[in-house]
Structure formats: structure tokens, C-alpha cells
Design an enzyme around this catalytic site. Structure first.
Site, mmCIF file in Angstrom:
data_model
loop_
_atom_site.group_PDB
_atom_site.id
_atom_site.type_symbol
_atom_site.label_atom_id
_atom_site.label_comp_id
_atom_site.label_asym_id
_atom_site.label_seq_id
_atom_site.Cartn_x
_atom_site.Cartn_y
_atom_site.Cartn_z
ATOM 1 N N HIS A 199 0.903 -1.098 0.041
ATOM 2 C CA HIS A 199 -0.031 -0.007 0.083
ATOM 3 C C HIS A 199 1.063 1.256 -0.078
ATOM 4 O O HIS A 199 1.652 1.267 0.915
ATOM 5 C CB HIS A 199 -1.114 -0.027 1.300
ATOM 6 C CG HIS A 199 -2.027 1.035 1.289
ATOM 7 N ND1 HIS A 199 -3.243 0.801 1.020
ATOM 8 C CD2 HIS A 199 -1.734 2.308 1.665
ATOM 9 C CE1 HIS A 199 -3.880 1.801 1.079
ATOM 10 N NE2 HIS A 199 -3.041 2.836 1.468
ATOM 11 N N TYR A 250 -17.027 5.963 2.401
ATOM 12 C CA TYR A 250 -15.732 5.528 2.723
ATOM 13 C C TYR A 250 -15.367 4.666 3.747
ATOM 14 O O TYR A 250 -15.590 4.742 4.782
ATOM 15 C CB TYR A 250 -14.868 6.929 2.959
ATOM 16 C CG TYR A 250 -13.569 6.829 2.872
ATOM 17 C CD1 TYR A 250 -12.691 6.646 1.710
ATOM 18 C CD2 TYR A 250 -12.724 6.735 4.054
ATOM 19 C CE1 TYR A 250 -11.461 6.851 1.995
ATOM 20 C CE2 TYR A 250 -11.365 6.575 4.299
ATOM 21 C CZ TYR A 250 -10.602 6.539 3.088
ATOM 22 O OH TYR A 250 -9.357 6.495 3.118
#
Length: 496
Positions: free
Chosen positions: A328, A386
Site C-alpha cells: 500500500h 468511505y
């Protein structure tokens, strides 16, 4: 109806698209650079030296301030930086207008807005410091009284003070009425405005800008503007910076293209208004409010040129980048705009967005890793959902985490991410969240601290982050025993 098969006449259809590229329908239609319902024309580019004339032939050529400007106009310069700032950083604009801004009737004090704050130093008894991860539910838009954009500003958190010429303030706004014969000028700093509900029709000295949820607008320090609400009640976010200006982040190894491309930023086209009637100009200076009155419109600019101008940007045009192998990547890859601080190694603030994109990294932990970082982080949600927040996070909400406070996903998300090999997938579909990230520590205002919308991230969500290591105690003891005796230890099948 999916946006790819619609005519994009409904502004909410833009919330369904994966990227602005879908509006081009694979080249089968003429391309366009603004949403179908945007009524205005614009000039494209970031930081350009623009030229705009509502009446052709107005701007003097070869000089800025001739003895006589055509049509009897007045020449007026706005300088946004020091006169001696290096050429690449020098910001200015020349305006040719019916009456100069100096034609006013003096200043008077206005009452303080009790919901706003500008001094975030710990000596101020009206601010609060806390390591607790805080959040706020969406603030209600008033219904019983008329509130315009300026009256509806409320400060959540920030750092510094405008008189120190370095700092940042994070506000929200709620409004239910347009500004009528009233303009606003922020003498403290630059406004980054992020509509969340309802479009804003913004009249500036340089021309009009139509800004909808999914778009942002930047109004530089010292420029007058007025906000109308074409969709009725409106809500959104504002980040104000002092002593700096927003600019595009450097691209480094990405090369010449990517993230927010310069040509996708739009500046207004000159459009003048000549009226002889009372106007009120509201000034914010040192966090205090003042007003002056004048008997003519502040938007009487017939022509202008320069690079110190307001501008807008459609967030659906952002070019996301990320890992196509493993791991990531740090959130800096989501930076739309940045503002420098006096620390050459850390920005005053970054404006980041989390919008629809592909997640394809394999053999890796895909969610944001557990981390503690030096930055203050304040998040908002424009539309959609989100999944990166710790609890319920609705459009219009705010989430705050101060520097070095640990954060990350709950155990259920960790477990799913470590046990399941995910295929390439689209994430954050029909959603745009944003983050204001700053090297400066944020303090919380009285308004936000005492708000009935405030709540805390529930710490219990991390209670079941179990100690998996202890379940391997016997295996670990055997390895350590061999190490102590100097015996070979097999790691990944190889003796060491």
C-alpha cells in the site's frame, strides 16, 4: 441510469462515473471540459498568465497603466506576493474597472462570529488539545433564519495565527440564502472551498465560477467574491491557509503527467456588472470582521490579465496512481494541491482525495497499514461511502486524528485482508472523500469541542485485535533454543 449511457444532464450523474474519461464516450462525441449544467465559459491551466476581456480591445498593450485606459476605465493592480518575489513565484493581476476598489465609504467593525476561530495557539483559552480520535456528524443547515455563506462559516480545528503569516484553519459552512448586495474579501489567507451539498455560483472580480459537489474552488487572499445558492440550502468544507498559496505537488518519478494535471484547472472569464446601488463589502482581517459600504458594484471589472486569479477543478479528472505489484503506497500519491511551509521538508497542508480507482496489488495487505505519522489528519466525505474510517462516516461528516496517534482498520477488516486473496477490483466507487493533512499540530475550537455533533471513535473496535504471535509460542521457543546452541535454523526452507 449509469453515466456511461446517459446524457449527463443531471449533476448527480457525475457522482456515478469512475473517471471523467467516461464523459468522452470513447471518442464518439465531441469532448467537453465542464459539466453539462455549468453555465459559464472558462480559461484552462494552472498558474498561467491569463488575459480576459469582456469588451475586446480594452487591455492596453505593451504597458499596464497608460495615462488613459480605453473607455475611461481605471487600472488597478492586485499583488499576491512580495514585489521582489522570484519570477516563477510572483503573483499579480491587473484589473481594468469602472471604479477602483478604493472608492468606498470607510470601515466599521462587525460583531465577531462566535463559531469561528483564527488563533490556535495553546495560550488561547478557547481552543482545546486532545489525542482522542474525534469525529463530527454532519452539521444541520439552518431552517428558521436566513444564513448566507459568510454567516454560516464555523471553525473546527487549525494551527497558527493569521498575523504570524503561517497557519491553517479548517471550517465548515452551512447556508440557506444567497449573498445579496454583499461581497466578501479574506485579507488573512487563501480559501479552498469544497461543496458537499448544493452548487455554489460564485461571482468574483475576475468573472463567475460555478462549483458543484465533486468540484473545488480556490479564492486567493484579498479577492472579492459573492456566493449564490442555485440549488437552495448548501453545506461544505473550507480550508484556509495563511502565509502560503496552493500549488501543484511535484511529480518526481511520475514524470510530466499524472495526479491533477495543470490543464484541467479552470479560471474565469471577465464579466462585468455596472450598478449604482449600495453594496456591503465584508473584510476578514486577523480573524476579525469589518465592513465597508460603497455605491457601486465591486464586480465592475471589464478586463484583466495576470496569474493571481481564482480557479476551480473537477475532482473526477484526478489521475490516480498506485501500486501495480505489492504494498500500500503512502497517501501522498493522492495529493491534488499542496501549500509550502517554512519547513522545506514538510508542507503546511496537503489536500488529498480518495476517489474511484483500481486496487490490483497482489500478495500484499491492501488496506491502509496500521500507522502513526507526524501529520495532523482531518477528513471529510463529499459523497458516497468511505471504508477507511473507523466508524459510521456520512457525507458532510468530519474525522480528526492528531499526529502520532495510532490508527488503522478494525480486526474484521484486518482478518479479511489477510485471509483472502483479492482479485483486481474497483474501489471507492461513486465516492469521493478528502483529507487535509498538515505538518502542523491542530487544536480544536470551542465550537467543535462543545458541538452536539461531536463523537469519538469507539476504541472498542480494536479490542479484538488478537495476539496471534502467542499462538506460535512453541515454534518460537524451538527456534530460539537452536539459536542459543548455535544449531542451524531453517528459515524459508534454507538453513542459516
Amino acid at each position: 441510469m449509469p453515466a456511461s449511457t446517459s446524457d449527463l444532464s443531471d449533476p448527480k450523474e457525475y457522482q456515478k462515473i469512475f473517471h471523467w474519461a467516461e464523459t468522452q464516450k470513447d471518442g464518439t462525441i465531441p469532448s467537453f471540459n465542464t459539466r453539462r449544467n455549468d453555465p459559464y465559459q472558462y480559461q484552462a491551466g494552472f498558474g498561467n498568465s491569463f488575459v480576459s476581456e469582456a469588451v475586446p480591445g480594452t487591455i492596453p498593450q505593451g504597458q499596464n497603466s497608460p495615462r488613459n485606459v480605453r473607455f475611461g476605465l481605471y487600472a488597478e493592480q492586485i499583488t499576491g506576493t512580495a514585489f521582489v518575489a522570484p519570477r516563477h513565484a510572483n503573483k499579480k493581476a491587473w484589473l481594468y474597472r469602472a471604479r477602483p476598489a478604493v472608492a468606498h465609504q470607510g470601515f466599521t467593525n462587525l460583531p465577531d462570529n462566535p463559531d469561528m476561530e483564527s488563533n490556535f495557539l495553546p495560550l488561547n483559552p478557547k481552543i482545546h488539545v486532545s489525542p482522542t480520535q474525534l469525529a463530527w456528524h454532519p452539521v444541520d443547515i439552518p431552517e428558521s433564519e436566513k444564513v448566507d455563506f459568510i454567516a454560516g462559516l464555523k471553525t473546527i480545528a487549525g494551527s497558527g495565527d493569521p498575523t504570524l503569516r503561517e497557519g491553517v484553519a479548517n471550517h465548515i459552512y452551512v447556508a440557506n440564502t444567497s449573498m445579496v448586495k454583499k461581497a466578501f474579501v479574506n485579507s488573512d489567507g487563501e480559501f479552498l472551498i469544497i461543496p458537499q451539498q448544493g452548487a455554489l455560483d460564485i461571482q468574483t472580480e475576475f468573472g463567475p465560477l460555478f462549483v458543484q459537489p465533486g468540484e473545488i474552488v480556490v479564492i486567493p487572499r484579498g479577492i472579492r467574491f459573492r456566493v449564490e445558492l442555485p440549488d437552495g440550502p448548501s453545506r461544505g468544507y473550507v480550508t484556509e491557509i495563511w502565509g502560503s498559496q496552493f500549488e501543484l505537488p511535484e511529480l518526481g518519478p511520475l514524470g510530466a503527467n499524472g495526479l491533477a494535471n495543470a490543464r484541467d484547472f479552470l479560471a474565469p472569464v471577465a464579466k462585468y456588472e455596472i450598478t449604482k446601488e449600495p453594496w456591503e463589502i465584508v473584510y476578514k482581517l486577523g480573524g476579525k470582521f469589518f465592513k465597508s459600504t460603497q455605491n457601486h458594484s465591486p464586480f465592475d471589472v471589464v478586463a484583466w490579465h495576470g496569474n493571481y486569479v481564482p480557479y476551480k477543478y473537477d475532482l473526477t479528472k484526478f489521475v490516480n496512481v498506485g501500486s501495480i505489484s505489492v504494498d500500500h503506497i503512502d497517501p501522498s500519491i493522492f495529493c491534488v494541491l499542496t501549500a509550502k511551509s517554512r519547513d522545506v521538508n514538510a508542507p503546511l497542508t496537503d489536500f488529498l482525495i480518495f476517489s474511484p480507482r483500481w486496487d490490483v496489488a497482489s500478495h500484499t495487505y491492501r488496506p491502509p497499514y496500521y500507522h502513526r505519522n507526524a501529520a495532523s489528519e482531518l477528513m471529510g466525505l463529499i459523497y458516497g461511502e468511505y471504508g477507511g474510517r473507523s466508524d459510521e462516516f456520512k457525507p458532510g461528516s468530519i474525522s480528526f486524528e492528531c499526529g502520532f496517534v495510532p490508527h488503522g482498520v478494525a480486526y474484521e477488516q484486518f482478518k479479511a485482508a489477510t485471509e483472502t486473496a483479492l482479485p483486481p477490483m474497483q474501489i471507492s466507487e461513486a465516492s469521493i472523500a478528502f483529507m487535509i493533512e498538515s505538518s502542523r499540530p491542530f487544536t480544536i475550537t470551542d465550537y467543535a469541542w462543545n458541538s452536539d455533533k461531536k463523537h469519538e471513535h469507539e476504541p472498542k473496535m480494536w479490542d479484538n485485535l488478537v495476539d496471534n504471535f502467542s499462538s506460535h509460542a512453541k515454534e518460537v521457543e524451538e527456534i530460539l533454543a537452536k539459536k542459543e546452541k548455535g544449531l542451524p535454523i531453517r528459515v524459508d526452507g534454507n538453513p542459516h
